[in-house]
Scaffold this motif. Structure first.
Motif, PDB file in Angstrom:
ATOM      1  N   GLY A 149       0.793  -1.214   0.000  1.00  0.00           N
ATOM      2  CA  GLY A 149       0.000   0.000   0.000  1.00  0.00           C
ATOM      3  C   GLY A 149       0.830   1.270   0.000  1.00  0.00           C
ATOM      4  N   ILE A 150       1.997   1.233  -0.651  1.00  0.00           N
ATOM      5  CA  ILE A 150       2.823   2.435  -0.765  1.00  0.00           C
ATOM      6  C   ILE A 150       3.113   2.670  -2.246  1.00  0.00           C
ATOM      7  CG2 ILE A 150       3.853   2.229   1.512  1.00  0.00           C
ATOM      8  CD1 ILE A 150       6.316   1.049   0.304  1.00  0.00           C
ATOM      9  N   SER A 151       3.563   3.863  -2.586  1.00  0.00           N
ATOM     10  CA  SER A 151       3.820   4.164  -3.992  1.00  0.00           C
ATOM     11  C   SER A 151       5.055   3.419  -4.482  1.00  0.00           C
ATOM     12  CB  SER A 151       4.001   5.668  -4.186  1.00  0.00           C
ATOM     13  OG  SER A 151       5.231   6.072  -3.652  1.00  0.00           O
ATOM     14  N   GLN A 152       5.034   3.075  -5.752  1.00  0.00           N
ATOM     15  CA  GLN A 152       6.134   2.334  -6.361  1.00  0.00           C
ATOM     16  C   GLN A 152       7.419   3.157  -6.332  1.00  0.00           C
ATOM     17  OE1 GLN A 152       5.112   0.837 -10.210  1.00  0.00           O
ATOM     18  NE2 GLN A 152       7.195   0.239 -10.701  1.00  0.00           N
ATOM     19  N   GLY A 153       7.328   4.468  -6.479  1.00  0.00           N
ATOM     20  CA  GLY A 153       8.495   5.335  -6.479  1.00  0.00           C
ATOM     21  C   GLY A 153       9.201   5.426  -5.136  1.00  0.00           C
ATOM     22  N   SER A 154       8.486   5.123  -4.057  1.00  0.00           N
ATOM     23  CA  SER A 154       9.122   5.209  -2.744  1.00  0.00           C
ATOM     24  C   SER A 154       9.759   3.894  -2.316  1.00  0.00           C
ATOM     25  CB  SER A 154       8.099   5.661  -1.697  1.00  0.00           C
ATOM     26  OG  SER A 154       7.120   4.671  -1.519  1.00  0.00           O
ATOM     27  N   LEU A 155       9.564   2.836  -3.093  1.00  0.00           N
ATOM     28  CA  LEU A 155      10.147   1.541  -2.713  1.00  0.00           C
ATOM     29  C   LEU A 155      11.670   1.581  -2.670  1.00  0.00           C
ATOM     30  CD1 LEU A 155       8.011  -1.212  -4.448  1.00  0.00           C
ATOM     31  CD2 LEU A 155       8.224  -0.726  -2.033  1.00  0.00           C
ATOM     32  N   GLY A 156      12.297   2.199  -3.656  1.00  0.00           N
ATOM     33  CA  GLY A 156      13.760   2.250  -3.696  1.00  0.00           C
ATOM     34  C   GLY A 156      14.353   2.952  -2.492  1.00  0.00           C
ATOM     35  N   PRO A 157      13.900   4.183  -2.177  1.00  0.00           N
ATOM     36  CA  PRO A 157      14.438   4.862  -0.998  1.00  0.00           C
ATOM     37  C   PRO A 157      14.146   4.124   0.305  1.00  0.00           C
ATOM     38  CG  PRO A 157      13.352   6.435  -2.437  1.00  0.00           C
ATOM     39  CD  PRO A 157      13.079   5.077  -2.993  1.00  0.00           C
ATOM     40  N   VAL A 158      12.943   3.561   0.426  1.00  0.00           N
ATOM     41  CA  VAL A 158      12.612   2.819   1.652  1.00  0.00           C
ATOM     42  C   VAL A 158      13.489   1.584   1.755  1.00  0.00           C
ATOM     43  CG1 VAL A 158      10.807   1.497   2.832  1.00  0.00           C
ATOM     44  CG2 VAL A 158      10.249   3.685   1.775  1.00  0.00           C
ATOM     45  N   ARG A 159      13.674   0.883   0.634  1.00  0.00           N
ATOM     46  CA  ARG A 159      14.529  -0.311   0.616  1.00  0.00           C
ATOM     47  C   ARG A 159      15.945   0.066   1.024  1.00  0.00           C
ATOM     48  NH1 ARG A 159      18.199  -2.332  -3.212  1.00  0.00           N
ATOM     49  NH2 ARG A 159      17.741  -0.441  -4.356  1.00  0.00           N
ATOM     50  N   SER A 160      16.436   1.181   0.508  1.00  0.00           N
ATOM     51  CA  SER A 160      17.787   1.630   0.837  1.00  0.00           C
ATOM     52  C   SER A 160      17.923   1.915   2.330  1.00  0.00           C
ATOM     53  CB  SER A 160      18.124   2.878   0.028  1.00  0.00           C
ATOM     54  OG  SER A 160      19.404   3.324   0.330  1.00  0.00           O
ATOM     55  N   ARG A 161      16.943   2.599   2.905  1.00  0.00           N
ATOM     56  CA  ARG A 161      16.994   2.876   4.351  1.00  0.00           C
ATOM     57  C   ARG A 161      16.913   1.585   5.159  1.00  0.00           C
ATOM     58  NH1 ARG A 161      13.812   7.283   2.718  1.00  0.00           N
ATOM     59  NH2 ARG A 161      11.873   6.203   3.239  1.00  0.00           N
ATOM     60  N   CYS A 162      16.059   0.670   4.734  1.00  0.00           N
ATOM     61  CA  CYS A 162      15.930  -0.596   5.455  1.00  0.00           C
ATOM     62  C   CYS A 162      17.221  -1.404   5.410  1.00  0.00           C
ATOM     63  CB  CYS A 162      14.780  -1.424   4.871  1.00  0.00           C
ATOM     64  SG  CYS A 162      13.151  -0.710   5.153  1.00  0.00           S
ATOM     65  N   LEU A 163      17.843  -1.465   4.233  1.00  0.00           N
ATOM     66  CA  LEU A 163      19.098  -2.207   4.114  1.00  0.00           C
ATOM     67  C   LEU A 163      20.209  -1.557   4.930  1.00  0.00           C
ATOM     68  CD1 LEU A 163      19.082  -3.183   0.337  1.00  0.00           C
ATOM     69  CD2 LEU A 163      18.781  -4.697   2.306  1.00  0.00           C
ATOM     70  N   GLY A 164      20.237  -0.217   4.974  1.00  0.00           N
ATOM     71  CA  GLY A 164      21.217   0.472   5.803  1.00  0.00           C
ATOM     72  C   GLY A 164      21.028   0.156   7.274  1.00  0.00           C
ATOM     73  N   CYS A 165      19.777   0.160   7.700  1.00  0.00           N
ATOM     74  CA  CYS A 165      19.466  -0.170   9.096  1.00  0.00           C
ATOM     75  C   CYS A 165      19.860  -1.615   9.398  1.00  0.00           C
ATOM     76  CB  CYS A 165      17.984   0.067   9.342  1.00  0.00           C
ATOM     77  SG  CYS A 165      17.491  -0.159  11.050  1.00  0.00           S
ATOM     78  N   LEU A 166      19.521  -2.522   8.484  1.00  0.00           N
ATOM     79  CA  LEU A 166      19.866  -3.935   8.668  1.00  0.00           C
ATOM     80  C   LEU A 166      21.377  -4.109   8.710  1.00  0.00           C
ATOM     81  CD1 LEU A 166      18.835  -6.869   8.792  1.00  0.00           C
ATOM     82  CD2 LEU A 166      18.945  -6.900   6.303  1.00  0.00           C
ATOM     83  N   ARG A 167      22.080  -3.428   7.844  1.00  0.00           N
ATOM     84  CA  ARG A 167      23.543  -3.508   7.814  1.00  0.00           C
ATOM     85  C   ARG A 167      24.131  -3.044   9.139  1.00  0.00           C
ATOM     86  NH1 ARG A 167      24.180  -0.369   3.611  1.00  0.00           N
ATOM     87  NH2 ARG A 167      23.685  -2.044   2.180  1.00  0.00           N
TER      88      ARG A 167
END
Length: 184
Positions: A149-167
């Motif tokens: 339920g989020i916009s397709q354009g925000s997936l990349g930035p959200v994914r990047s933040r999530c991967l940074g947090c996971l890292r």
């Protein structure tokens, strides 16, 4: 002076071969590969060189540095199942030559559990996003955006933040502090 004259190439060939052989020992690259890279650089340069021998020495060193940087960045795809000499080969008795398969399976299972645990502790929508990205269904960004339920354009930035947090989470959990100097 024309760079492509045969006499110049014949004059530079022994020097290049010697410089490449000397530089190759420290780079972990074949001397012939360094030689070839310098010849290509010479052809691309296409202008008259005042001191071709000095240029050649600098070019060999530069290609050696480039090879060292490339070697530091490159990581074998499946380093867990490859030794320094190449892939592990099964021995004649049906087991692996190193006999470490059960240990590898145990370590791999522990790594997976640690990763799943860290993903579950991520903030916000990160756990759902990571599960969708790693889903065996191989979802597209459009399908993931629809599910979350989020916009397709925000997936990349959200994914990047999530991967940074996971890292960052995994770096803290995995990296044990190393004592330096004398222990008190």
């Amino acid at each position: 002076m024309d760079l492509l004259k045969a006499d110049l190439l014949d004059k530079l060939r022994p020097l290049l071969r010697a410089e490449a052989a000397a530089e190759a020992a420290g780079t972990g690259v074949d001397a012939a590969d360094l030689e070839q890279a310098v010849w290509v650089r010479l052809l691309e340069h296409r202008r008259t060189l005042a001191e071709p021998a000095d240029w050649l020495r600098r070019a060999v060193r530069a290609e050696g540095r480039r090879a060292r940087r490339r070697a530091r960045r490159e990581v074998p795809y499946d380093s867990r199942h490859h030794s320094v000499d190449g892939p592990r080969r099964p021995s004649g008795d049906g087991g692996s030559s190193s006999g470490a398969e059960p240990e590898d399976a145990l370590l791999h299972g522990e790594e997976n559990r640690a990763l799943r645990s860290a993903v579950a502790r991520l903030p916000g929508r990160c756990p759902e996003l990571m599960k969708a990205l790693l889903s065996p269904r191989d979802l597209t960004y459009r399908e993931i955006a629809g599910e979350l339920g989020i916009s397709q354009g925000s997936l990349g930035p959200v994914r990047s933040r999530c991967l940074g947090c996971l890292r960052r989470m995994l770096a803290v959990e995995v990296a044990a502090p190393v004592l330096r100097g004398m222990e008190r």
